[in-house]
Design a protein around this motif. Structure first.
Motif, PDB file in Angstrom:
ATOM      1  N   VAL A 178       6.141  -3.012   1.592  1.00  0.00           N
ATOM      2  CA  VAL A 178       5.396  -4.217   1.979  1.00  0.00           C
ATOM      3  C   VAL A 178       4.683  -4.803   0.760  1.00  0.00           C
ATOM      4  N   MET A 179       4.101  -3.950  -0.058  1.00  0.00           N
ATOM      5  CA  MET A 179       3.395  -4.433  -1.257  1.00  0.00           C
ATOM      6  C   MET A 179       4.354  -5.183  -2.161  1.00  0.00           C
ATOM      7  N   LEU A 180       5.510  -4.586  -2.434  1.00  0.00           N
ATOM      8  CA  LEU A 180       6.465  -5.231  -3.337  1.00  0.00           C
ATOM      9  C   LEU A 180       6.983  -6.534  -2.745  1.00  0.00           C
ATOM     10  N   SER A 181       7.068  -6.596  -1.420  1.00  0.00           N
ATOM     11  CA  SER A 181       7.606  -7.804  -0.805  1.00  0.00           C
ATOM     12  C   SER A 181       6.707  -9.003  -1.054  1.00  0.00           C
ATOM     13  N   ALA A 182       5.437  -8.752  -1.376  1.00  0.00           N
ATOM     14  CA  ALA A 182       4.522  -9.874  -1.630  1.00  0.00           C
ATOM     15  C   ALA A 182       5.000 -10.745  -2.781  1.00  0.00           C
ATOM     16  N   PHE A 183       5.764 -10.153  -3.704  1.00  0.00           N
ATOM     17  CA  PHE A 183       6.283 -10.951  -4.816  1.00  0.00           C
ATOM     18  C   PHE A 183       7.272 -12.007  -4.362  1.00  0.00           C
ATOM     19  N   PHE A 184       7.919 -11.744  -3.215  1.00  0.00           N
ATOM     20  CA  PHE A 184       9.088 -12.546  -2.871  1.00  0.00           C
ATOM     21  C   PHE A 184       8.839 -13.560  -1.767  1.00  0.00           C
ATOM     22  N   VAL A 185       7.584 -13.684  -1.320  1.00  0.00           N
ATOM     23  CA  VAL A 185       7.331 -14.658  -0.258  1.00  0.00           C
ATOM     24  C   VAL A 185       6.833 -15.964  -0.874  1.00  0.00           C
TER      25      VAL A 185
ATOM     26  N   ASP B 183      -1.638 -11.712   2.707  1.00  0.00           N
ATOM     27  CA  ASP B 183      -1.575 -10.986   3.983  1.00  0.00           C
ATOM     28  C   ASP B 183      -0.774  -9.706   3.825  1.00  0.00           C
ATOM     29  N   LEU B 184       0.357  -9.807   3.126  1.00  0.00           N
ATOM     30  CA  LEU B 184       1.182  -8.616   2.920  1.00  0.00           C
ATOM     31  C   LEU B 184       0.415  -7.576   2.105  1.00  0.00           C
TER      32      LEU B 184
ATOM     33  N   VAL C 131       5.285  17.785  10.479  1.00  0.00           N
ATOM     34  CA  VAL C 131       5.762  16.495  10.980  1.00  0.00           C
ATOM     35  C   VAL C 131       4.816  15.386  10.515  1.00  0.00           C
ATOM     36  N   LEU C 132       3.513  15.657  10.601  1.00  0.00           N
ATOM     37  CA  LEU C 132       2.526  14.686  10.134  1.00  0.00           C
ATOM     38  C   LEU C 132       2.716  14.412   8.646  1.00  0.00           C
ATOM     39  N   ASN C 133       3.046  15.452   7.912  1.00  0.00           N
ATOM     40  CA  ASN C 133       3.279  15.317   6.479  1.00  0.00           C
ATOM     41  C   ASN C 133       4.433  14.362   6.203  1.00  0.00           C
ATOM     42  N   MET C 134       5.509  14.581   6.933  1.00  0.00           N
ATOM     43  CA  MET C 134       6.673  13.721   6.769  1.00  0.00           C
ATOM     44  C   MET C 134       6.313  12.279   7.109  1.00  0.00           C
ATOM     45  N   LEU C 135       5.570  12.099   8.214  1.00  0.00           N
ATOM     46  CA  LEU C 135       5.163  10.750   8.614  1.00  0.00           C
ATOM     47  C   LEU C 135       4.266  10.113   7.555  1.00  0.00           C
ATOM     48  N   SER C 136       3.367  10.908   6.987  1.00  0.00           N
ATOM     49  CA  SER C 136       2.448  10.329   6.001  1.00  0.00           C
ATOM     50  C   SER C 136       3.220   9.788   4.813  1.00  0.00           C
ATOM     51  N   PHE C 137       4.308  10.494   4.398  1.00  0.00           N
ATOM     52  CA  PHE C 137       5.089   9.945   3.293  1.00  0.00           C
ATOM     53  C   PHE C 137       5.750   8.629   3.695  1.00  0.00           C
ATOM     54  N   TRP C 138       6.368   8.614   4.863  1.00  0.00           N
ATOM     55  CA  TRP C 138       7.128   7.408   5.219  1.00  0.00           C
ATOM     56  C   TRP C 138       6.221   6.208   5.469  1.00  0.00           C
ATOM     57  N   VAL C 139       5.020   6.456   5.971  1.00  0.00           N
ATOM     58  CA  VAL C 139       4.055   5.353   6.131  1.00  0.00           C
ATOM     59  C   VAL C 139       3.665   4.820   4.747  1.00  0.00           C
ATOM     60  N   THR C 140       3.439   5.730   3.802  1.00  0.00           N
ATOM     61  CA  THR C 140       3.105   5.317   2.431  1.00  0.00           C
ATOM     62  C   THR C 140       4.259   4.535   1.824  1.00  0.00           C
ATOM     63  N   PHE C 141       5.476   5.026   2.045  1.00  0.00           N
ATOM     64  CA  PHE C 141       6.651   4.338   1.520  1.00  0.00           C
ATOM     65  C   PHE C 141       6.753   2.939   2.099  1.00  0.00           C
ATOM     66  N   LEU C 142       6.508   2.828   3.408  1.00  0.00           N
ATOM     67  CA  LEU C 142       6.533   1.512   4.043  1.00  0.00           C
ATOM     68  C   LEU C 142       5.489   0.604   3.402  1.00  0.00           C
ATOM     69  N   GLY C 143       4.304   1.157   3.161  1.00  0.00           N
ATOM     70  CA  GLY C 143       3.261   0.382   2.488  1.00  0.00           C
ATOM     71  C   GLY C 143       3.738  -0.130   1.134  1.00  0.00           C
ATOM     72  N   TYR C 144       4.453   0.699   0.430  1.00  0.00           N
ATOM     73  CA  TYR C 144       4.959   0.333  -0.899  1.00  0.00           C
ATOM     74  C   TYR C 144       5.945  -0.826  -0.806  1.00  0.00           C
TER      75      TYR C 144
ATOM     76  N   ILE D  98      -0.895  -1.559  -7.467  1.00  0.00           N
ATOM     77  CA  ILE D  98       0.197  -0.587  -7.473  1.00  0.00           C
ATOM     78  C   ILE D  98      -0.197   0.668  -8.235  1.00  0.00           C
ATOM     79  N   MET D  99      -0.840   0.496  -9.369  1.00  0.00           N
ATOM     80  CA  MET D  99      -1.220   1.666 -10.162  1.00  0.00           C
ATOM     81  C   MET D  99      -2.250   2.518  -9.431  1.00  0.00           C
ATOM     82  N   VAL D 100      -3.293   1.893  -8.910  1.00  0.00           N
ATOM     83  CA  VAL D 100      -4.359   2.681  -8.279  1.00  0.00           C
ATOM     84  C   VAL D 100      -3.851   3.397  -7.045  1.00  0.00           C
ATOM     85  N   PHE D 101      -3.149   2.666  -6.177  1.00  0.00           N
ATOM     86  CA  PHE D 101      -2.730   3.292  -4.920  1.00  0.00           C
ATOM     87  C   PHE D 101      -1.443   4.089  -5.055  1.00  0.00           C
ATOM     88  N   PHE D 102      -0.397   3.448  -5.573  1.00  0.00           N
ATOM     89  CA  PHE D 102       0.919   4.082  -5.486  1.00  0.00           C
ATOM     90  C   PHE D 102       1.247   4.993  -6.658  1.00  0.00           C
TER      91      PHE D 102
END
Lengths: 592, 243, 268
Positions: A145-152, A182-183, A130-143, A98-102
């Motif tokens: 997904v990363m946090l969800s790993a705690f809950f599986v 996997d997440l 538009v690409l800029n906006m998408l890049s943020f939302w893809v990163t947010f989605l990644g975030y 989380i620290m390195v990437f996010f």
């Protein structure tokens, strides 16, 4: 401290062009278009920043739990309960990831780079909003997904942010190596995609959208840093992505890219022939440029701030540019220094070590130049400058331990010990975070129209500067004494038990330092509403963002494309009416 | 020593020491006479594509290097302690050659479509001149043809996968089969992205977006498409010839 | 403010430096033939880098205070830099860094470029979640075959490493959980791992090497003083990584022969 819009006169584009540009950048209406799916680089920059802000508090909380467990392994904590050894390793893995990437790859580049690159080069927005906006939302989605790993089932993975297979490739190798792992991989893959999209935007914007008169060699060093960082990202994230795909296939499709025939829990696995070292090569080919991605924007900002707050041009602008370019280039040739003990050929190790020592040279040049900028200046110790000076100190401290690790012979006792942990936390973690703090205190007035509280900022600085040294300097001593990394407790080996007092000191320092960060958090949000109103150019700086209104209008310059006449560091020019000359001031400074 | 000059005329911005001593060439933002906004946008889009393709190239460079390394890597047989080479190349289905031809033809149709869109944009600019009228030319939609060919290629790839499976080569069967599926699969994913881009460009045409925006979309997609064809030929050669 | 900054930076610098000089927490006493050379080079490095560290921090603190904005002070010196100075300090830094590395390269070469001596004692070191096992070839000098299908970690010893007892060469193989080595004789370790990457780290011997599944890595070191030396795993290997430790006992050649003979006798 009145700001001004410099020379004022601009070349108006042709009527059609101006109209077209304005049309293309007409301010959006409605909450969703304005704040959620905004195409405005300034809003997107803030989105990245606040993503990183939540991530850093998550990351800090994880590290707090880790530090507490290390010295009180059997304590049951409120909220979290008892921390088992595997939990410790999950905390460690997620903390690093989380620290390195996010945080480190998000706030300096996606956050401040997005906000200020276009403005500093005189553009109305990024090349591809538009690409800029998408890049943020893809990163947010990644975030997410990363946090969800705690809950599986099985929880978050325990294989470290470096994810070495076979540990990371085999579901049976440990708790958390099931769906959580996997997440983790999927999240990283998403992050890679977002980062590549962002890099595309930064590079195109820098090359193609500079205002008239803004040559490459007149760009502020922040812009150079964001540009070079984007190039590094462009070339490195694809490699991480590929490694992630291969790992996902080994985990789920039965392939054997990385896994040889092994026996886990008494069971033979259905893999054979793979090479764990292949992962390490791919990962570190990305991983080493990644650390430069984390630090370059802070270096660019540091150059900016020491110049502004010393009222002096940066010492050796060209050298600074060439140093950053060399760091970027050499950064791709040193990855093997993470693998000296891995079983890689010792001859390769030797080659990598020479390159690694070489990359210390441009970093040293930058340090000399920062000192050279301070020398003979009129230093104003406002909070951004405190953090910039703090950055230089931390960069030196963290950098000095590099030449130890870069020599394979000395890496033998030091690899995978706390010496490494101390090294990278100082030079990548803390130094980069200081860059983020400095950027926040510096650009807050422009983004929010108010000043942050200087006295709270100073408290924050002292807590953090002294605190982080107290946490990470002792780790070098631990490492020399042989304290191995990623141990969930120090109770099993006699020589490690002797080191527990020093671990205790580090934990206490961490608790105090983390507490001090709430001063910053409070200051940030309180000042947005109650901070003293800021003028357009409170720091009396010369770069283009200080020529615009505060906060900048939707198209950054209110319809007037700036024309640039001067370099970015014209402070204390002899004969000038003030001790700073704006970049767009046509009253120019002639050549030496 | 520096000198500060309070007077500078706007037509003659003198440069400072922060620059390199001469007026930098300006090719930004179309504010010179003679270069149009369309040219600027097209150039910018193409630059973005080149940059983006660099990122994609690195993905395939990584896969290629993993491929080469894996081929040469001996593995330790834990039973006998002997280093064995376990790389046995997969016999590639002939169908792949047919698919290659289909893709190359699609590159041709794509190029025609690209040039057609460019001409349409140029004509549209003329149409803004009073007294000139331009009639939309009816003819083959080369764009649609490219989409059909692209989808045929992907269908053909799927069939080739089925053929491989029928011969007993699945994803995890052997290191070489893993790479065959990996490389063809990743290429297919990227090509599918190109198909989506084509459909979007086609939609732009149907939705009567300005001709210059259409042209830029088709141009960028066109070059992307050519790159995907080139990448496919590279992958095929890698799989077939590199041992 | 500038003065406070100077004081704090200098304090941090001198306190950090003190603990390095006083060696309050330091490398354990070297017990291998290579340790002297490594430690000597470590000292050279830390003295040179220490000087750079102190000088840079001292200057930083000094400048932050000395060049503070004061009422009535002279304006800042307008300068874009000094190319000569850039070249000089670039070259000096390059010489320092690369020079340091070249100085250590001969030690690296002798540790890693050359294989073990012919008379070295061979020990196969196997790491698995979460223990180390050591195998000695016995009088026949050959390691018997192992078979992954025979691996049963819960049974310990020979079963843990999957020893194929039908192989005649296995009859005299000794598998232990504690590593014994005779003093002043080169030990050749053959590093293996069964499941994930581990790392065989003996701090006193200045020895570290990853044990990688799928590889058998040959390394060597020569213990030069008797004693008990802890072995730590230095590569994250799972939840038991923190407790995957072993012990290396260096004894006289006679004691070693006795110990080995006793282990052989137990097998009968």
């Amino acid at each position: 401290m009145a700001g001004s819009t410099g020379g004022g006169e601009t070349i108006m584009a042709t009527r059609e062009l101006a109209a077209h540009e304005l049309h293309a950048h007409a301010a959006p209406q409605g909450f969703i278009r304005k704040w959620v799916f905004s195409l405005d680089h300034k809003v997107i920059g803030l989105q990245y920043y606040f993503l990183a802000l939540t991530a850093v508090f998550v990351g800090m909380f994880l590290s707090l739990l880790m530090r507490i467990h290390l010295i009180w392994p059997n304590v049951s904590l409120p909220l979290v309960g008892e921390i088992k050894p595997e939990t410790y390793l999950s905390l460690l893995t997620m903390h690093g990831t989380i620290m390195v990437f996010f945080v480190l790859t998000t706030a300096p580049q996606g956050g401040f780079g997005n906000y200020f690159l276009p403005i500093q080069i005189g553009a109305a927005d990024m090349a591809f909003p538009v690409l800029n906006m998408l890049s943020f939302w893809v990163t947010f989605l990644g975030y997410i997904v990363m946090l969800s790993a705690f809950f599986v089932v099985g929880g978050a993975p325990l294989h470290g942010w470096t994810g070495y297979p076979p540990l990371s490739a085999l579901q049976s190798a440990g708790p958390g190596e099931g769906p959580g792992a996997d997440l983790w991989v999927i999240s990283i893959a998403l992050f890679c995609v977002g980062a590549l999209m962002s890099a595309l935007n930064f590079i195109t914007t820098t090359l193609d959208m500079r205002a008239r008169g803004m040559s490459m060699m007149r760009m502020p060093l922040t812009c150079w840093a964001w540009f070079i960082t984007a190039i590094l990202g462009l070339l490195a994230f694809g490699v991480l992505f590929s490694a992630g795909i291969l790992l996902l296939m080994d985990r789920n499709a039965g392939t054997s890219f990385f896994v040889p025939l092994v026996v886990v829990n008494g069971q033979l696995v259905a893999h054979k022939g793979g090479s764990p070292l292949l992962w390490q090569h791919l990962f570190w080919f990305f991983g080493h440029p990644e650390v430069y991605i984390a630090i370059l924007p802070a270096m660019g900002l540091c150059s900016q701030l020491v110049s502004v707050f010393s009222r002096k041009p940066i010492f050796g602008y060209k050298a600074m540019v060439y140093a950053m370019l060399s760091i970027g280039l050499l950064g791709f040739m040193v990855w093997g220094h993470h693998m000296f003990m891995s079983g890689m050929s010792p001859y390769s190790a030797f080659a990598f070590s020479i390159m690694t020592m070489a990359i210390g040279v441009p970093s040293a040049i930058k340090t000399f130049n920062w000192l050279g900028t301070l020398w003979g200046g009129r230093i104003r110790l406002y909070s951004p400058m405190l953090f910039a000076i703090g950055f230089v100190s931390l960069f030196v401290s963290g950098g000095i331990s590099g030449p130890f690790l870069a020599q394979p012979v000395l890496d033998i006792p030091l690899h995978d010990t706390y010496f490494v942990t101390g090294h990278f936390h100082l030079i990548m973690g803390v130094a980069s975070i200081f860059g983020i703090f400095a950027a926040t205190y510096y650009w807050f007035p422009k983004m929010f129209g108010r000043m942050m509280s200087e006295s709270l900022a100073r408290w924050h600085f002292w807590f953090t500067f002294v605190g982080t040294y107290a946490i990470f300097m002792p780790m070098h001593y631990l490492g020399m004494a042989g304290a191995t990394r990623r141990y969930s407790q120090f109770t099993e080996l006699a020589y490690l038990r002797n080191l527990i007092p020093l671990q205790k000191f580090i934990t206490y320092a961490a608790i105090v330092t983390i507490a001090g960060q709430f001063i910053f958090l409070f200051n940030l949000f309180w000042s947005m509403k109650y901070g003293k109103k800021a003028s357009d150019n409170p720091w009396e700086a010369t770069t283009l963002e200080w020529t615009t209104a505060t906060p900048p209008p939707h198209d950054n310059f209110g319809g007037h494309t700036p024309v640039v006449y001067n370099g970015p560091y014209e402070y204390s020019v002899p004969g000038a009416p003030r001790d700073y000359v704006m970049q767009n001031d046509p009253a120019t400074v002639a050549a030496h | 020593m520096a000198s500060y000059t309070p007077t500078a005329s706007l037509d003659d911005p003198r440069t400072s020491t922060g620059g390199n001593g001469h007026i930098p060439p300006h090719h930004h933002d179309g504010d010179d006479f003679g270069s149009s906004f369309f040219d600027v946008r097209l150039r910018r889009a193409r630059l973005g594509l080149v940059v983006g393709l660099t990122g994609i190239v690195m993905i395939f460079v990584s896969f290629s290097s993993a491929y080469v390394v894996r081929q040469g890597l001996p593995t330790l047989d834990p039973r006998t302690d002997v280093l064995l080479h376990d790389w046995f190349p997969v016999p590639l289905p002939r169908l792949l050659l047919i698919n290659t031809v289909v893709l190359l033809i699609s590159s041709l149709t794509m190029e025609i479509a690209r040039r057609q869109a460019g001409r349409k944009a140029a004509l549209a600019q003329l149409a803004s001149v009073p007294g000139v009228s331009v009639r939309a030319k009816k003819g083959v939609s080369w764009l649609a043809l490219t989409v059909v060919l692209g989808l045929s290629f992907l269908a053909g790839q799927w069939m080739a996968w089925r053929e491989l499976a029928a011969s007993g080569f699945y994803v995890a069967s052997s290191p070489s089969s893993s790479f065959v599926y990996l490389l063809t699969g990743m290429h297919g994913v990227h090509l599918f992205g190109g198909v989506v881009a084509l459909l979007t460009a086609g939609a732009a045409s149907l939705l009567r977006r300005p001709a210059d925006s259409q042209a830029i979309a088709v141009d960028v997609t066109g070059w992307y498409w050519h790159f995907m064809a080139f990448l496919w030929v590279y992958i095929l050669c890698l799989l077939e010839f590199v041992h | 403010m500038g003065l406070v900054l100077l004081v704090i930076i200098w304090l941090i610098t001198f306190i950090s430096a003190y603990f390095f000089i006083a060696k309050t927490w330091w490398l354990p006493t070297g017990a291998s033939a290579a340790a002297a050379g490594i430690d000597h080079h470590f000292t050279t490095t830390y003295i040179l880098m220490g000087i750079v560290f102190v000088a840079a921090q001292v200057l930083l603190g000094l400048f932050a205070w000395k060049y503070r904005d004061r009422a009535g002070g002279s304006p800042a010196r307008y300068s874009h830099g000094n190319n000569t100075l850039e070249i000089v300090w670039t070259v000096l830094t390059l010489i320092l860094f690369v020079g340091l590395n070249l100085m250590s390269s001969s030690i690296w070469a002798s540790e890693r470029f050359r294989p073990a001596e012919p008379g070295a004692l061979q020990v196969e070191v196997t790491g698995m979640q979460f223990a180390w096992y050591f195998r000695y070839a016995g009088p026949d000098g050959k390691f018997g075959a192992t078979n992954p299908e025979l691996i049963d970690p819960s049974a310990g010893g020979e079963s843990a490493i999957g020893l194929d007892t039908t192989d005649p060469a296995s009859k005299d193989d000794v598998v232990t959980g504690t590593m014994y080595a005779p003093v002043n004789r080169e030990v050749e370790v053959i590093l293996r791992a069964h499941d994930v990457i581990h790392s065989f780290f003996v701090p006193s011997m200045r020895f570290k090497q990853d044990a990688v599944p799928g590889l058998a890595i040959h390394m060597h070191f020569t213990p030069i003083s008797t004693g008990d030396y802890e072995i730590a795993c230095a590569e994250l290997c799972g939840l038991g990584h923190y407790k995957m430790h072993g012990m290396l006992k260096v004894v006289s050649q006679e004691d070693f022969d006795q110990w080995l003979a006793a282990r052989e006798a137990e097998k009968q």
